[in-house]
Each structure stands twice: as structure tokens, then as C-alpha cells.
Enzyme design. Structure first.
Site, PDB file in Angstrom:
ATOM      1  N   ASP A  63     -18.425  34.303  13.364  1.00 41.16           N
ATOM      2  CA  ASP A  63     -18.431  35.746  13.591  1.00 41.16           C
ATOM      3  C   ASP A  63     -17.633  36.296  12.424  1.00 41.16           C
ATOM      4  O   ASP A  63     -16.405  36.181  12.391  1.00 41.16           O
ATOM      5  CB  ASP A  63     -17.744  36.092  14.917  1.00 41.16           C
ATOM      6  N   HIS A  64     -18.338  36.863  11.440  1.00 42.52           N
ATOM      7  CA  HIS A  64     -17.647  37.143  10.172  1.00 42.52           C
ATOM      8  C   HIS A  64     -16.541  38.203  10.319  1.00 42.52           C
ATOM      9  O   HIS A  64     -15.658  38.280   9.485  1.00 42.52           O
ATOM     10  CB  HIS A  64     -18.637  37.505   9.056  1.00 42.52           C
ATOM     11  N   HIS A 113     -18.951  40.866  17.751  1.00 42.88           N
ATOM     12  CA  HIS A 113     -17.853  41.410  16.939  1.00 42.88           C
ATOM     13  C   HIS A 113     -16.884  42.264  17.769  1.00 42.88           C
ATOM     14  O   HIS A 113     -15.675  42.112  17.691  1.00 42.88           O
ATOM     15  CB  HIS A 113     -18.391  42.283  15.794  1.00 42.88           C
TER      16      HIS A 113
END
Ligand code: NAD
Length: 488
Positions: free
Chosen positions: A178-179, A241
Site C-alpha cells: 500500500d504505497h 489507503h
């Protein structure tokens, strides 16, 4: 301290957009900094029949402008090997294993393997199964798999996907990316909360009035409309996110700053996230879809969207985390496309002092703002005396601002770079644990179900391009006597 990492990367989807835009530049940064030096190689796989030379040119193109000398770029790209590979064809894994063994020997890697699944999740199961059955996993080093989002489209499909992966890789070796968790200011949340007495003491329902998180995008769906039609903002942004950021903002202090303790703290926060009934969804969540405006088309006019699409491009909601410290604190979240600006911002709104002794002066809420994107920064808004003689004793708003210097900005790694290095080191706290996903999906499924049953009887489109969503988003907070701190 920079410690060289030994690894063989095998990237599935090596010709794809993600690989070229994010992975190769990130790996190059690790090379420039010395985390990767000699003992590493990368095998890129995809169906196209590319040669090593052609692949290396693509890799060089993807790092264009990032290197000082042609020699460095060539030396780096020479670590890349291309293997034409159809992920559903068992015989291709045999060839892949032979190449992997050869490169492991040539670069003296010692059996460490990082499998990066940069392709559609529908292939994850078959890839993982083949990696095990065709013995691409080694017995001499580590075998870690990085998987991209989306991880399922609801709890049931995520469970199936997880079962498939876990047949071949134990949870500790699964790195679900999950950047947002690789972003500097998202990682800073823990330092701010647990490294400072003032915030540590005040981070609870006695002092916090509400917390607001905005993940806004100025762009529309662009070329992702095909996927987006089946996902919508709830699945695309809230489930992953947004809930990850909420977990970091609301978790109790971890026992220590180890992977296991941080993940436990986040899991517990998400476990305490109140799952809404249909009526509660109607009360606490609103959705939107963008209309035309500012010479931009409506969502329903975009390529690959249905003219009567009911896909939401905006979501705002109120979350409740029922822990001893956070119960009763509304956590307002909103995300959307074609909003007024691109930003990721957190506002923690503190309660006012119980008694205003400055009778003639309105005191405002203290607010801590953490801006993640586009410019990482911190702001603390306080009430302060207006400076100077001649005034009565007046109070006014004081902003304490912290912004990164130009030098610091240069040293901020891209999220993918940070996360790939974490995976190489086996550091899992910035990746999503399966248990976190379970709670996230259960929460999101309840909202999706209520909306599919049209409990809110919404009419789309309901906000023009360039605004911060529909009116209902403002009203959601106004019901509680609050408002969005972040306005454009
Ligand atoms: P893409 O379509 O550009 O690339 C897909 C890759 O998979 C290509 O290399 C293609 O050749 C390969 N491929 C497809 N079918 C194959 C098969 N049967 N055998 C072997 N190879 C096959 O997709 P992308 O944008 O790079 O995205 C990859 C993954 O990353 C997806 O899960 C996506 O949701 C996720 N993701 C992408 C981005 C991004 O910025 N592109 C951001 C977040 C998540």
C-alpha cells in the site's frame, strides 16, 4: 547505515506500466545509494518475446534523467534479464527456475528471492502455486512475495485470494503493498504521536474533538475507467489507503516499534472500527459522482463508463473506533476524483479549553495539520496573544509551520523505493497484514451493500468537476457542529 542487500528479483508483469514507472526507477535509486551493488539481478517476465538487450533499453528509458553517466546506466541495466513467460503455462516456470539458478550462482546471491507480482491479481493464485510446485522457492535464502492492490473486491474474494497465496507463502513472507504506507509524513504519524508528551497525552477522546483525513485527486479516471467502473472510490481508496491511515491515527501505542507490535496495534484499531448497519450507513456515509465542469467531461461521458453509471467517484464518511481512548471521536474521511486539488492531508482538531477566560475573545480549536502530499509539512494552529501595546488583550490565530528544506526534500525517497527496501530487509510493518484486510473489507462491504440497496437514494452526478465533492459532504460534518478544516 547502508547495508548491501543480496537478492534476485523476479518481476511478473515486467513490461507493464507499474514496473516501468515505479519499480525500475526505485530499484535504480537503491543501486545509486549502494543498497544494491553487485549481488543482485532482476528477471522481468511477461508474455511479449523481448530480448535481454531490448529489455535493458526499456529499463534505461525508465530511469532517464536519473543517472550521471551512461556507464552507470549500462552497469545497472546489465543486471536485468528478460524471460518471456505466460503465467498459466507450467513449462515456462521450468525455464524460469533454470535462469534463476544460473543468476543466483553468477551474482552469488545465496538464494534470496523477492517475487514481485506486478500484474492483475487474478493471476496471483496460479503464480504462487507454480512458484512452489516448480521449486522456484529456494531453501537457502528468503522467499518473499510482494503483491499489488487490489487485494480482492470484497471480504469473500479477498479470502479466496489470500487462501491461494497462503498455500505457497506463509503470512510473514507476504508483503501486500500500500504505497501510502511508504510516504514520509504517513510514517511520521507514529513519531508525532508516540515521540512527544504533548501529543501522546492528548491523543484521546478527552482532548480530540475530531480527526479529518482528505485524499483528494484533481484528475478524473483517465485511462483506468474500465477498472474504476467495477471498483469505485470506496474500494479503490477507502478500503486500503484511507483505513491504513486511520489505523495509524487511532491505534494504541505499540508495545515496541517492531513489526509484530506495530501490526498488532493496527489490527486492534481496525478490529474496533464500528461496522455500520444499513441505517447507520445512510446516516454516516455519502457518495458522489462528478459532473462536467471547467471544460472537463462528466464521469458518465468518460471512455469505458456507462451512460447511467452508478459508480461513486467521491466518498465522505464518519468512522468510529471503539477503543477506550478513541470512542466517541468522529473520524471524518473523504476522497474523490476531479476535486479542487490533489492533496493528502490530516487535520486533528482538538477540543477547546473548558472555560474561556478571555471573555471578549473567541477562542478557536487548536488544530494539528499533517500534510502528506503534495508538500510534506506540519502546522499547529494555536490561540495566542496579539502582539503589541495599544491593543486590548486580544487573542489571534498563530500558525507554527514546519516545511521540509530543499535539501530534505531531495532526500525523501519515493514510496516504492522505501517499501522495496523494507521488503529486502524483511521489515513488514509498512505492509498490510491479512487481519487488517479482513476488518477493512468487512467495514467496506457493509457500506457497499447498503449503497447497492440504494438506502440513500442518491442521484448522480452530484458535484461539478473542480469542487470538493457534493453538498452532502459538508452537511455530514455540520450535523455534528463541525466543518472540514481543509477548504479550497
Ligand atoms: P499493465 O497492464 O501495464 O501490466 C500488466 C503486465 O502483466 C504486463 O507486463 C503484461 O504483459 C503482463 N501479463 C498480462 N497477462 C499475462 C500473462 N498471462 N502471463 C504473463 N504476463 C502477463 O498493469 P500495471 O498498471 O503495471 O499494473 C500491475 C498491477 O499493479 C495491477 O495489479 C494494478 O492494479 C497494480 N497497480 C498499478 C499501479 C500503476 O500505477 N500502474 C498502481 C497501483 C497498483
Amino acid at each position: 547505515m547502508i547495508k548491501e542487500q543480496k537478492a534476485l528479483f523476479i518481476i511478473f508483469g515486467g513490461t507493464g506500466d507499474l514496473a516501468q514507472r515505479k519499480l525500475y526507477p526505485s530499484i535504480f535509486e537503491l543501486y545509486k545509494k549502494g543498497y544494491l551493488k553487485r549481488n543482485f539481478a532482476i528477471i522481468g517476465t511477461a508474455r511479449r518475446p523481448w530480448t535481454n538487450d531490448y529489455y535493458r533499453e526499456i529499463v534505461k528509458d525508465s530511469i532517464d534523467g536519473m543517472y550521471d553517466s551512461e556507464q552507470t546506466a549500462i552497469a545497472f541495466s546489465n543486471h536485468f534479464y528478460y524471460q518471456s513467460h505466460n503465467v498459466t503455462d507450467t513449462s515456462h516456470y521450468v525455464t524460469l527456475r533454470q535462469l534463476a539458478e544460473k543468476l543466483d550462482g553468477k551474482y552469488e546471491i545465496g538464494g534470496n528471492r523477492l517475487f514481485y507480482l506486478a500484474m492483475s491479481p487474478r493471476f496471483f493464485g496460479t503464480i504462487c502455486e507454480h512458484l512452489k510446485s516448480q521449486e522456484l522457492k529456494t531453501t537457502t535464502g528468503y522467499n518473499r512475495v510482494i503483491v499489488e492492490k487490489p487485494f480482492g473486491r470484497d471480504f469473500a474474494s479477498a479470502t479466496i485470494l489470500n487462501n491461494e497465496i497462503s498455500q505457497s507463502f506463509p503470512e510473514d513472507d507476504v508483503f501486500r503493498i500500500d504505497h501510502y504506507l511508504g510516504k514520509e509524513m504517513v510514517q511520521n504519524i507514529a513519531a508525532i504521536r508516540f515521540g512527544n508528551s504533548i501529543f501522546n497525552a492528548m491523543w484521546n477522546n478527552r482532548y480530540i474533538s475530531n480527526i479529518q483525513v482528505t485524499l483528494s485527486e484533481a484528475l478524473g479516471v483517465e485511462e483506468r475507467a474500465g477498472y474504476y467502473e467495477t471498483a469505485g472510490a470506496l474500494r479503490d481508496m477507502i478500503q486500503n489507503h484511507m483505513l491504513q491511515i486511520v489505523a495509524l491515527l487511532t491505534m494504541s501505542a505499540p508495545v515496541s516499534f517492531t513489526d509484530a507490535d506495530i501490526r498488532n496495534a493496527k489490527i486492534n484499531a481496525l478490529k474496533c472500527l464500528k461496522v455500520y448497519t444499513k441505517d447507520e450507513v445512510k446516516e454516516n456515509f455519502v457518495r458522489g459522482q462528478y459532473d462536467s465542469g471547467r471544460n472537463l467531461p462528466a464521469y458518465r461521458q468518460e471512455d469505458q463508463t456507462a451512460p447511467d453509471s452508478m459508480t461513486e467517484t467521491f466518498v465522505a464518511g464518519k468512522l468510529l473506533i471503539n477503543t477506550m481512548d478513541m470512542a466517541g471521536v468522529p473520524i471524518y474521511v473523504r476522497t474523490g476524483k476531479r476535486l479542487a486539488t490533489k492533496a493528502t492531508r490530516i487535520d486533528v482538531v482538538f477540543k477547546q479549553v473548558p472555560n474561556n477566560v478571555f471573555a471578549d475573545n473567541d477562542l478557536r480549536h487548536d488544530v494539528l495539520t499533517i500534510t502528506v502530499d503534495p508538500e510534506p509539512s506540519l502546522r499547529l494552529q494555536l490561540n495566542s496573544k496579539t502582539i503589541g501595546q495599544g491593543y486590548d488583550f486580544d487573542t489571534h490565530r498563530l500558525n507554527l509551520d514546519y516545511k521540509l528544506s530543499e535539501e530534505q526534500k531531495k532526500s525523501v525517497p519515493e514510496a516504492y523505493e522505501k517499501l522495496i527496501l523494507d521488503a529486502l530487509k524483511g521489515k513488514a510493518s509498512n505492509f498490510t497484514h491479512w487481519k487488517e484486510l479482513q476488518y477493512s473489507w468487512k467495514f467496506v462491504d457493509a457500506i457497499r451493500q447498503a449503497w447497492d440497496d440504494n438506502v440513500d437514494q442518491v442521484v448522480f452526478p452530484n458535484y461539478p468537476c473542480g469542487e470538493m465533492g457534493p453538498d452532502t459532504s459538508e452537511k455530514l460534518l455540520a450535523k455534528d457542529g463541525n466543518h472540514w478544516e481543509f477548504t479550497i
